[in-house]
Design a protein around this motif. Structure first.
Motif, PDB file in Angstrom:
ATOM      1  N   ARG A   3       0.907  -1.107  -0.005  1.00 27.28           N
ATOM      2  CA  ARG A   3       0.076   0.093  -0.044  1.00 27.28           C
ATOM      3  C   ARG A   3       0.808   1.243   0.186  1.00 27.28           C
ATOM      4  NH1 ARG A   3      -4.119  -1.397   4.661  1.00 27.28           N
ATOM      5  NH2 ARG A   3      -3.937  -3.724   4.070  1.00 27.28           N
ATOM      6  N   THR A  11      -5.320   5.374  -5.618  1.00 30.84           N
ATOM      7  CA  THR A  11      -6.060   4.826  -4.377  1.00 30.84           C
ATOM      8  C   THR A  11      -7.466   5.929  -3.922  1.00 30.84           C
ATOM      9  OG1 THR A  11      -4.867   6.459  -2.878  1.00 30.84           O
ATOM     10  CG2 THR A  11      -4.183   4.096  -3.203  1.00 30.84           C
ATOM     11  N   GLU A  12      -7.489   6.935  -4.746  1.00 37.63           N
ATOM     12  CA  GLU A  12      -8.632   7.679  -4.641  1.00 37.63           C
ATOM     13  C   GLU A  12      -9.961   7.429  -5.621  1.00 37.63           C
ATOM     14  OE1 GLU A  12      -7.232  11.624  -5.598  1.00 37.63           O
ATOM     15  OE2 GLU A  12      -6.008  11.781  -4.014  1.00 37.63           O
ATOM     16  N   THR A  50     -13.851   0.689  -3.128  1.00 37.26           N
ATOM     17  CA  THR A  50     -12.822   1.966  -2.720  1.00 37.26           C
ATOM     18  C   THR A  50     -11.375   0.959  -2.401  1.00 37.26           C
ATOM     19  OG1 THR A  50     -13.180   2.200  -0.347  1.00 37.26           O
ATOM     20  CG2 THR A  50     -14.497   3.678  -2.000  1.00 37.26           C
ATOM     21  N   GLU A  52      -9.713   1.659   0.187  1.00 44.05           N
ATOM     22  CA  GLU A  52      -9.634   1.251   1.652  1.00 44.05           C
ATOM     23  C   GLU A  52     -10.689   0.115   1.797  1.00 44.05           C
ATOM     24  OE1 GLU A  52     -10.312   4.348   0.472  1.00 44.05           O
ATOM     25  OE2 GLU A  52      -8.645   5.201   0.864  1.00 44.05           O
ATOM     26  N   ASP A  53     -11.628  -0.055   1.253  1.00 43.11           N
ATOM     27  CA  ASP A  53     -12.571  -1.308   1.605  1.00 43.11           C
ATOM     28  C   ASP A  53     -12.171  -2.611   1.076  1.00 43.11           C
ATOM     29  OD1 ASP A  53     -14.404   0.567   2.787  1.00 43.11           O
ATOM     30  OD2 ASP A  53     -15.868   0.510   0.873  1.00 43.11           O
ATOM     31  N   THR A  55      -8.732  -3.282   0.475  1.00 41.50           N
ATOM     32  CA  THR A  55      -7.532  -3.565   1.119  1.00 41.50           C
ATOM     33  C   THR A  55      -7.987  -4.120   2.622  1.00 41.50           C
ATOM     34  OG1 THR A  55      -7.151  -1.616   1.901  1.00 41.50           O
ATOM     35  CG2 THR A  55      -6.067  -2.467  -0.108  1.00 41.50           C
ATOM     36  N   ALA A  56      -8.910  -3.647   3.225  1.00 39.93           N
ATOM     37  CA  ALA A  56      -9.641  -4.154   4.662  1.00 39.93           C
ATOM     38  C   ALA A  56     -10.049  -5.430   4.276  1.00 39.93           C
ATOM     39  CB  ALA A  56     -10.410  -2.976   5.246  1.00 39.93           C
TER      40      ALA A  56
END
Length: 115
Positions: A3, A11-12, A50, A52-53, A55-56
């Motif tokens: 990351r 990433t945006e 997204t 973030e979603d 990768t989480a």
């Protein structure tokens, strides 16, 4: 996926999917997946999420997926894939130097194959 090296411009975007290797027509290929666990379409934004979603989700399901990736469709981006452009010592092969040089100020990564 490292990351730290994922560029902010990418990433945006809500263009992220998971992926895993599968056998198709006798060849190992990377298949995109949504966070629902179903195959993701490269043309259906409903299958993307997204950074973030994704990768989480990946962090808690690493055994089921090989990584995360970004879908270029509709994002105003293009990609250049240079197969077997690296030598065993990770130096760039002579034929690939001029191509990589033209894209020196863009994001680049080495794919899972390492070549």
């Amino acid at each position: 996926m490292n990351r730290i090296h994922a560029p902010a411009d990418l990433t945006e975007l809500p263009n992220w999917v998971l992926w895993k290797y599968e056998e198709r027509f006798g060849k190992r290929t990377k298949v995109p997946y949504s966070r629902r666990g179903t195959a993701a379409s490269s043309t259906n934004p409903a299958d993307w999420a997204t950074f973030e979603d994704v990768t989480a989700f990946y962090d808690t399901h690493r055994k089921s997926y090989a990584g995360v990736g970004v879908v270029f469709d509709g994002a105003g981006m293009c990609g250049v894939d240079l197969d077997n452009c690296l030598n065993a010592d990770q130096s760039v092969k002579d034929w690939a130097q001029p191509i990589i040089g033209r894209f020196a100020h863009t994001y680049m990564e080495v794919s899972p194959s390492g070549t």
